[in-house]
Design an enzyme around this catalytic site. Structure first.
Site, mmCIF file in Angstrom:
data_model
loop_
_atom_site.group_PDB
_atom_site.id
_atom_site.type_symbol
_atom_site.label_atom_id
_atom_site.label_comp_id
_atom_site.label_asym_id
_atom_site.label_seq_id
_atom_site.Cartn_x
_atom_site.Cartn_y
_atom_site.Cartn_z
ATOM 1 N N SER A 178 0.816 -1.209 0.000
ATOM 2 C CA SER A 178 0.000 0.000 0.000
ATOM 3 C C SER A 178 0.858 1.271 0.000
ATOM 4 O O SER A 178 1.562 1.520 -0.961
ATOM 5 C CB SER A 178 -0.969 -0.061 1.180
ATOM 6 O OG SER A 178 -1.983 0.892 1.019
ATOM 7 N N HIS A 382 -8.294 -5.131 1.244
ATOM 8 C CA HIS A 382 -7.022 -4.402 1.337
ATOM 9 C C HIS A 382 -6.196 -4.815 2.558
ATOM 10 O O HIS A 382 -4.988 -4.964 2.472
ATOM 11 C CB HIS A 382 -7.288 -2.899 1.379
ATOM 12 C CG HIS A 382 -6.054 -2.087 1.200
ATOM 13 N ND1 HIS A 382 -5.394 -2.003 -0.011
ATOM 14 C CD2 HIS A 382 -5.330 -1.333 2.062
ATOM 15 C CE1 HIS A 382 -4.320 -1.233 0.130
ATOM 16 N NE2 HIS A 382 -4.261 -0.820 1.373
#
Ligand SMILES: *[C@@H]1O[C@H](CO)[C@@H](O)[C@H](O)[C@H]1NC(C)=O
Length: 409
Positions: A178, A382
């Site tokens: 990320s 995520h």
């Protein structure tokens, strides 16, 4: 922007989850249990690594602009390994704990160490482990005057050069998750000579382009971000969500069993994924480590990435200040074509923060894409890239094989 159809689209998944979540507990506790205990919430990254039976070294890395950053290493078990060292960079609001929190047999740092890799974990400026500067006090405005731009421009190159020097190696592997992918793209586009120092990059949920995100809550935050930031700054608050010693107890109280449903709804709205893949105990432990402190300006820069969808430097929102800072009223864009090191991408259709369409957008701009791997579990969210129950089977096994291939093993 907020038509009825839009609202339904945004609320739909939330309503659906409301009906599913009550059954979570019974489904949740069956397989893939992590070997972790609640006490892990209260330990630091090095304490965790030691506790789980691995050697750990604590290093201090100095950046060009005077920050003193904490880097943790699990040294290789055998000397004379033919593998290149590995540098791991964590996600937004987080720390090196991203790589160890799910414990032995699952945590990426342990899996890498088990294979014989020399594992180095960075901690970005401002997080609970990297709060020192040669001249600036942690309470000063100057300390917090950075975004992910400076993390990419200064922290990442300092970490890379430090590891190469310590290991007497010419190159290293990079793994970013990320925000960890954002900062390496800043580093490589602003300092192209770094490309030569990377064997290959493994990008977990690459977050360079973020415009297509799904989260309803995040849409609200991004819409009001300018105002929130202005208010915080006016109140002389420069650090966002600092780590505090009692946060584990605080969040545990904030999210007790009945209310946990609400907490989980928030989580699933923002990051995606599904209840069975989020270990209840792990979530508690995670909240002892996350959030761990970032600058308010950094959050603002993240908001701009979501809002504008342009990979560029921080926009001061005022042509005159931009002119002063950048020598142009236009905010400078990063030049992604300067990212030349080989790239492997790992993404998921279930990721609500990094939408697959944005990943495909990024791929089109890469000159050296080796492979792109959609996680087979299409509901993988995520946070599952570091914390999902099935992360080893769905992701890490594939990545470990790719690393070995890159090392010619
Ligand atoms: C981006 O970098 C490439 C390679 O260094 C260069 O040829 C190109 O002109 C740059 N583009 C911009 C817009 O600066």
């Amino acid at each position: 922007m907020f038509g009825g159809k839009m609202l339904l689209k945004m609320f739909g998944p939330v309503l659906l989850l409301c009906s599913v979540v009550p059954f979570v507990r019974s489904i949740g506790n069956k397989s893939h249990s992590f070997l972790v205990v609640d006490e892990d919430a209260l330990l630091t990254t090095p304490q965790l690594i030691r506790k789980y039976g691995y050697e750990v070294e604590e290093h201090e890395v100095r950046t060009e602009d005077g920050y003193l950053l904490a880097m943790y290493r699990i040294p290789p078990r055998h000397l004379g390994s033919r593998r290149y060292p590995i540098f791991l960079m964590h996600s937004l609001l987080s720390t090196s704990a991203d790589w160890v929190l799910i414990g032995r047999n699952h945590g990426l740092a342990y899996l890498l160490a088990d294979l014989g890799y020399d594992v180095w974990m960075g901690n970005a400026r401002g997080n609970r482990y990297s709060r020192k500067h040669e001249r600036y006090a942690i309470t000063s405005v100057e300390f917090w005057d950075f975004t992910w731009h400076e993390i990419g421009l200064y922290d990442v190159p300092a970490f890379i050069d430090y590891v190469l020097k310590q290991t007497d190696s010419r190159k290293l592997h990079f793994i970013g998750y990320s925000q960890g992918t954002i900062v390496v793209f800043v580093a490589l586009s602003e300092r192209p000579e770094l490309n030569e120092k990377l064997v290959q990059m493994q990008l977990l949920s690459p977050a360079i382009y973020l415009k297509e995100f799904d989260s309803f809550l995040l849409k609200l935050i991004v819409m009001s971000c300018d105002e929130i930031v202005a208010r915080l700054t006016a109140s002389q608050i420069y650090e966002f969500t600092p780590y505090f010693e009692y946060q584990y107890f605080f969040f545990k109280r904030l999210c007790p069993s009945p209310a946990q449903r609400v907490c989980r709804l928030v989580i699933f709205d923002v990051v995606g994924g599904y209840p069975e893949n989020l270990d209840v105990k792990l979530l508690r432990i995670l909240l002892g480590h996350f959030p761990a402190g970032v600058s308010v300006k950094q959050i603002h820069h993240v908001c701009q990435l979501f809002r504008d969808g342009i990979f560029q430097q921080y926009d001061y929102g005022n042509p005159e200040i931009n002119l002063q800072r950048y020598g142009s009223t236009q905010v400078p864009k990063y030049n992604v074509s300067r990212v030349k090191a080989p790239v492997r991408i790992y993404y998921s259709y279930g990721d609500r923060l990094v939408n697959y369409r944005n990943v495909l957008q990024l791929q089109q701009e890469l000159s050296n894409l080796v492979s792109s791997y959609p996680v087979p579990d299409k509901r993988f969210g995520h946070s599952d890239f570091a914390y999902g129950r099935n992360v080893k089977e769905m992701l890490y096994d594939e990545m470990l094989a790719n690393l070995e291939q890159a090392d010619g093993l």
